[in-house]
Scaffold this motif. Structure first.
Motif, short mmCIF file in Angstrom:
data_model
loop_
_atom_site.label_atom_id
_atom_site.label_comp_id
_atom_site.label_asym_id
_atom_site.label_seq_id
_atom_site.Cartn_x
_atom_site.Cartn_y
_atom_site.Cartn_z
N SER A 1 0.82 -1.22 0.00
CA SER A 1 0.00 0.00 0.00
C SER A 1 0.85 1.27 0.00
O SER A 1 0.41 2.30 -0.53
CB SER A 1 -0.95 0.00 1.20
OG SER A 1 -0.25 0.19 2.42
N VAL A 2 2.03 1.22 0.58
CA VAL A 2 2.86 2.42 0.64
C VAL A 2 3.98 2.40 -0.40
O VAL A 2 4.83 3.29 -0.43
CB VAL A 2 3.45 2.64 2.05
CG1 VAL A 2 2.33 2.89 3.05
CG2 VAL A 2 4.29 1.45 2.50
N GLY A 3 3.95 1.40 -1.28
CA GLY A 3 4.90 1.34 -2.39
C GLY A 3 4.28 1.87 -3.66
O GLY A 3 3.13 2.34 -3.67
N ASP A 4 5.03 1.81 -4.74
CA ASP A 4 4.50 2.25 -6.03
C ASP A 4 3.45 1.26 -6.52
O ASP A 4 3.58 0.04 -6.31
CB ASP A 4 5.63 2.34 -7.06
CG ASP A 4 6.62 3.43 -6.75
OD1 ASP A 4 6.23 4.43 -6.09
OD2 ASP A 4 7.81 3.29 -7.13
N PRO A 5 2.40 1.73 -7.21
CA PRO A 5 1.40 0.81 -7.76
C PRO A 5 2.05 -0.20 -8.70
O PRO A 5 2.91 0.15 -9.51
CB PRO A 5 0.44 1.74 -8.50
CG PRO A 5 0.62 3.08 -7.85
CD PRO A 5 2.06 3.14 -7.46
N LEU A 6 1.62 -1.44 -8.61
CA LEU A 6 2.16 -2.50 -9.47
C LEU A 6 1.45 -2.56 -10.81
O LEU A 6 2.01 -3.04 -11.79
CB LEU A 6 2.01 -3.85 -8.77
CG LEU A 6 2.69 -4.02 -7.42
CD1 LEU A 6 2.29 -5.36 -6.79
CD2 LEU A 6 4.20 -3.93 -7.56
N ASP A 7 0.20 -2.09 -10.83
CA ASP A 7 -0.67 -2.31 -12.00
C ASP A 7 -0.61 -3.79 -12.39
O ASP A 7 -0.53 -4.15 -13.56
CB ASP A 7 -0.28 -1.41 -13.17
CG ASP A 7 -0.49 0.06 -12.82
OD1 ASP A 7 -1.49 0.38 -12.16
OD2 ASP A 7 0.36 0.89 -13.20
N GLY A 8 -0.62 -4.62 -11.38
CA GLY A 8 -0.51 -6.06 -11.56
C GLY A 8 -0.69 -6.76 -10.23
O GLY A 8 -1.28 -6.22 -9.30
N VAL A 9 -0.12 -7.96 -10.13
CA VAL A 9 -0.38 -8.86 -9.00
C VAL A 9 0.90 -9.22 -8.27
O VAL A 9 1.95 -9.42 -8.89
CB VAL A 9 -1.05 -10.17 -9.51
CG1 VAL A 9 -1.21 -11.19 -8.39
CG2 VAL A 9 -2.39 -9.87 -10.17
N VAL A 10 0.80 -9.32 -6.94
CA VAL A 10 1.85 -9.94 -6.13
C VAL A 10 1.17 -11.05 -5.33
O VAL A 10 0.05 -10.88 -4.84
CB VAL A 10 2.54 -8.92 -5.19
CG1 VAL A 10 1.54 -8.28 -4.22
CG2 VAL A 10 3.67 -9.58 -4.42
N GLU A 11 1.83 -12.21 -5.23
CA GLU A 11 1.27 -13.34 -4.50
C GLU A 11 2.01 -13.54 -3.18
O GLU A 11 3.22 -13.32 -3.10
CB GLU A 11 1.36 -14.63 -5.32
CG GLU A 11 0.49 -14.62 -6.56
CD GLU A 11 0.47 -15.98 -7.26
OE1 GLU A 11 -0.57 -16.31 -7.86
OE2 GLU A 11 1.50 -16.70 -7.22
N ILE A 12 1.27 -13.98 -2.15
CA ILE A 12 1.84 -14.31 -0.86
C ILE A 12 1.30 -15.67 -0.43
O ILE A 12 0.10 -15.91 -0.51
CB ILE A 12 1.54 -13.22 0.20
CG1 ILE A 12 1.94 -13.68 1.62
CG2 ILE A 12 0.08 -12.79 0.18
CD1 ILE A 12 3.41 -13.87 1.85
N ALA A 13 2.21 -16.54 -0.01
CA ALA A 13 1.84 -17.89 0.42
C ALA A 13 2.67 -18.27 1.63
O ALA A 13 3.67 -17.62 1.95
CB ALA A 13 2.06 -18.90 -0.71
N GLY A 14 2.25 -19.33 2.31
CA GLY A 14 3.00 -19.82 3.45
C GLY A 14 4.24 -20.58 3.03
O GLY A 14 4.44 -20.89 1.85
N PRO A 15 5.10 -20.94 3.98
CA PRO A 15 6.37 -21.59 3.66
C PRO A 15 6.28 -23.09 3.43
O PRO A 15 7.29 -23.71 3.08
CB PRO A 15 7.23 -21.29 4.90
CG PRO A 15 6.25 -21.13 6.01
CD PRO A 15 5.02 -20.53 5.40
N GLU A 16 5.09 -23.70 3.60
CA GLU A 16 4.96 -25.15 3.48
C GLU A 16 3.78 -25.52 2.59
O GLU A 16 2.74 -24.86 2.62
CB GLU A 16 4.75 -25.77 4.85
CG GLU A 16 5.85 -25.48 5.86
CD GLU A 16 5.40 -25.74 7.28
OE1 GLU A 16 5.87 -26.73 7.86
OE2 GLU A 16 4.56 -24.97 7.79
N VAL A 17 3.97 -26.60 1.82
CA VAL A 17 2.89 -27.12 0.98
C VAL A 17 2.33 -28.38 1.63
O VAL A 17 3.07 -29.27 2.05
CB VAL A 17 3.40 -27.45 -0.43
CG1 VAL A 17 2.27 -28.04 -1.28
CG2 VAL A 17 3.96 -26.20 -1.11
N PHE A 18 1.00 -28.43 1.72
CA PHE A 18 0.29 -29.60 2.25
C PHE A 18 -0.75 -30.03 1.24
O PHE A 18 -1.10 -29.28 0.33
CB PHE A 18 -0.46 -29.24 3.54
CG PHE A 18 0.38 -28.64 4.64
CD1 PHE A 18 0.99 -29.45 5.58
CD2 PHE A 18 0.55 -27.27 4.74
CE1 PHE A 18 1.75 -28.91 6.61
CE2 PHE A 18 1.30 -26.71 5.76
CZ PHE A 18 1.91 -27.53 6.69
#
Length: 245
Positions: free
Chosen positions: A173-190
């Motif tokens: 929110s306080v960075g420059d607009p991406l005009d796109g997507v950023v993904e966030i996920a946890g460190p483990e796959v189940f």
């Protein structure tokens, strides 16, 4: 910066407001309880006056297909219109990893519709796609329970702590607009079934979790990677065992 957080009293929003405030920003929580209603438009003009950024982490009170679609299209339409009128320079919205791959899910279709409205609004924007929150495990189990048994597929899941999601939303929110997507996920796959089985066991929930590849996740028949992020996703710091502890 003045950052208005729609849904700012909820799980993610309240944490975003607190983090931004700690870093010297004017973070304003906006929700029906603060006099801001995105469905009717009440309070939007006033709260967005002088805002640099609008963050939308609101959610529909009902997940029924028609209700959730009506919520996100109406709310987002009102928000984009009000943000444009107020001269807001950055619109940040929280969405879901894999939403575009889950067309049989009414909730996911509604999130795709929301994103489309933002992309086409003419506003500078950033979309934060998150995987399933650790905090949603109980709700997922409840939604999949029939006659006391939890039936879930074993499609991949990479759940994440809400605190890690809030951190990414705040930084974005306080960075420059991406005009796109950023993904966030946890460190483990189940496997989705494995994740929920683990949480229920730790919480002494006696329900059996049965692996059923034909079971649907909120209407969607999951593939192995339907809910998994891309390889360049941001990875949260909190592991499941740490969160459970």
């Amino acid at each position: 910066m003045k950052v208005v957080v729609i849904g700012g009293t909820g799980l993610i929003g309240s944490t975003v407001v607190a983090r931004l405030g700690e870093h010297g920003h004017e973070a304003v929580p906006a929700a029906p309880s603060t006099g801001v209603d995105t469905i009717t438009g009440e309070g939007l003009k006033e709260v967005l006056h002088g805002a640099d950024v609008l963050v939308d982490v609101s959610n529909s009170p009902s997940f029924a297909d028609d209700d959730v679609l009506a919520f996100f299209t109406t709310s987002t339409g009102n928000l984009t219109e009000a943000a444009a009128a107020a001269g807001v320079g950055h619109y940040v919205a929280l969405s879901v990893v894999g939403a575009e791959r889950a067309a049989d899910s009414g909730y996911m279709r509604a999130k795709v519709a929301q994103e489309k409205l933002i992309r086409e609004s003419g506003l500078r924007y950033s979309l934060v796609h998150a995987t399933q929150f650790f905090e949603f495990a109980a709700g997922i189990a409840d939604s999949a329970t029939v006659d006391g048994v939890v039936r879930l597929p074993d499609g991949g899941a990479q759940p994440v702590a809400a605190a890690d999601v809030a951190a990414v939303v705040g930084r974005t929110s306080v960075g420059d607009p991406l005009d796109g997507v950023v993904e966030i996920a946890g460190p483990e796959v189940f496997g989705l079934d494995e994740w929920i089985r683990t949480v229920l066991a730790v919480r002494n929930d006696s329900r059996e979790v049965v692996t059923d590849r034909e079971a649907r996740y909120f209407g969607e028949l999951l593939g192995e990677r339907t809910l998994l992020p891309a390889s360049d996703a941001l990875i949260g710091q909190i592991r499941l065992a740490e969160w459970l502890g």
